[in-house]
Design a protein around this motif. Sequence first.
Motif, PDB file in Angstrom:
ATOM      1  N   UNK A  91       1.033  -0.653   0.031  1.00 26.18           N
ATOM      2  CA  UNK A  91      -0.223   0.120  -0.085  1.00 26.18           C
ATOM      3  C   UNK A  91       0.746   1.373   0.028  1.00 26.18           C
ATOM      4  N   UNK A  92       1.809   1.176   0.827  1.00 26.22           N
ATOM      5  CA  UNK A  92       3.005   2.704   0.913  1.00 26.22           C
ATOM      6  C   UNK A  92       3.953   2.279  -0.511  1.00 26.22           C
TER       7      UNK A  92
ATOM      8  N   UNK B  31      -4.490   5.543   0.659  1.00 27.71           N
ATOM      9  CA  UNK B  31      -5.159   4.375   0.837  1.00 27.71           C
ATOM     10  C   UNK B  31      -5.461   3.729   1.260  1.00 27.71           C
ATOM     11  N   UNK B  32      -6.591   3.477   1.828  1.00 25.89           N
ATOM     12  CA  UNK B  32      -7.711   2.626   2.471  1.00 25.89           C
ATOM     13  C   UNK B  32      -6.931   1.184   3.244  1.00 25.89           C
ATOM     14  N   UNK B  33      -6.717   0.999   4.192  1.00 28.05           N
ATOM     15  CA  UNK B  33      -6.652  -0.240   4.336  1.00 28.05           C
ATOM     16  C   UNK B  33      -8.094  -1.147   4.599  1.00 28.05           C
ATOM     17  N   UNK B  34      -7.914  -2.488   4.195  1.00 24.84           N
ATOM     18  CA  UNK B  34      -9.929  -3.321   4.931  1.00 24.84           C
ATOM     19  C   UNK B  34     -10.085  -3.026   6.162  1.00 24.84           C
TER      20      UNK B  34
ATOM     21  N   UNK C   5       8.330  10.113   4.583  1.00 25.32           N
ATOM     22  CA  UNK C   5       7.154  10.147   4.147  1.00 25.32           C
ATOM     23  C   UNK C   5       5.777  10.139   3.450  1.00 25.32           C
ATOM     24  N   UNK C   6       5.306   9.105   5.119  1.00 25.40           N
ATOM     25  CA  UNK C   6       3.659   8.881   4.623  1.00 25.40           C
ATOM     26  C   UNK C   6       3.675   9.213   5.916  1.00 25.40           C
ATOM     27  N   UNK C   7       2.579   8.765   6.343  1.00 28.29           N
ATOM     28  CA  UNK C   7       1.717   9.375   7.591  1.00 28.29           C
ATOM     29  C   UNK C   7       0.893   7.862   8.195  1.00 28.29           C
ATOM     30  N   UNK C   8       0.100   7.451   8.660  1.00 31.04           N
ATOM     31  CA  UNK C   8      -0.579   6.618   8.757  1.00 31.04           C
ATOM     32  C   UNK C   8      -1.647   6.756   9.526  1.00 31.04           C
TER      33      UNK C   8
ATOM     34  N   UNK D  52     -13.198  -2.142  15.004  1.00 31.79           N
ATOM     35  CA  UNK D  52     -12.693  -2.224  13.317  1.00 31.79           C
ATOM     36  C   UNK D  52     -12.397  -0.982  13.490  1.00 31.79           C
ATOM     37  N   UNK D  53     -11.828  -0.690  12.510  1.00 34.65           N
ATOM     38  CA  UNK D  53     -11.195   0.240  12.125  1.00 34.65           C
ATOM     39  C   UNK D  53     -10.633   0.476  10.000  1.00 34.65           C
ATOM     40  N   UNK D  54     -10.319   0.525   9.619  1.00 34.52           N
ATOM     41  CA  UNK D  54      -9.294   1.154   8.936  1.00 34.52           C
ATOM     42  C   UNK D  54      -8.217   1.645   8.802  1.00 34.52           C
ATOM     43  N   UNK D  55      -6.819   1.604   8.676  1.00 32.60           N
ATOM     44  CA  UNK D  55      -6.427   1.830   7.796  1.00 32.60           C
ATOM     45  C   UNK D  55      -5.610   3.113   7.192  1.00 32.60           C
ATOM     46  N   UNK D  56      -5.897   4.126   6.845  1.00 33.82           N
ATOM     47  CA  UNK D  56      -5.267   5.010   5.543  1.00 33.82           C
ATOM     48  C   UNK D  56      -3.784   5.419   5.841  1.00 33.82           C
ATOM     49  N   UNK D  57      -2.937   5.406   4.643  1.00 31.08           N
ATOM     50  CA  UNK D  57      -2.168   5.306   4.390  1.00 31.08           C
ATOM     51  C   UNK D  57      -1.926   6.417   3.497  1.00 31.08           C
ATOM     52  N   UNK D  58      -1.138   7.536   3.706  1.00 27.53           N
ATOM     53  CA  UNK D  58      -1.377   8.544   2.755  1.00 27.53           C
ATOM     54  C   UNK D  58       0.183   9.541   2.734  1.00 27.53           C
TER      55      UNK D  58
END
Length: 123
Positions: A70-71, A81-84, A103-106, A114-120
């Motif tokens: 995803x990164x 990108x949003x993970x399940x 360079x990334x944030x989660x 149950x939450x999602x992780x957003x990688x940007x």
Amino acid sequence: MMQKNDPDFPKVYIDIDGYSSKRPESRKRTSSSEPRESRRGGGRRNSRGSSEAGESNPHEAVLRQQAIDAAKEVRRWGEPVTLPEMNAHDRRIVHITLEKEADLTTESTGEGSRKSVVIALKK
């Protein structure tokens, strides 16, 4: 139910979408005669979630690879990108896997357990 009335009836296992083969060994059914420590994986864990002996849980390895993939996608396209949805332990593995990527944030998003992780990309 099938075996209840006929103990000689063959055992039937249903594996939907490879679920049983994807489950980590430590979570598969084990004999209750094993000591509790050995059933739960036993060894101490380090801060990255893997055991000190260098062993790695296959489920955690899949999560780490999913985070890395995803990164790469975020870096390539510049879009978050949003993970399940996943439980807190799995989200932690994703956050730890990418914590040193400058360079990334989660970020965990959603409600409940149950939450999602957003990688940007960092702004």
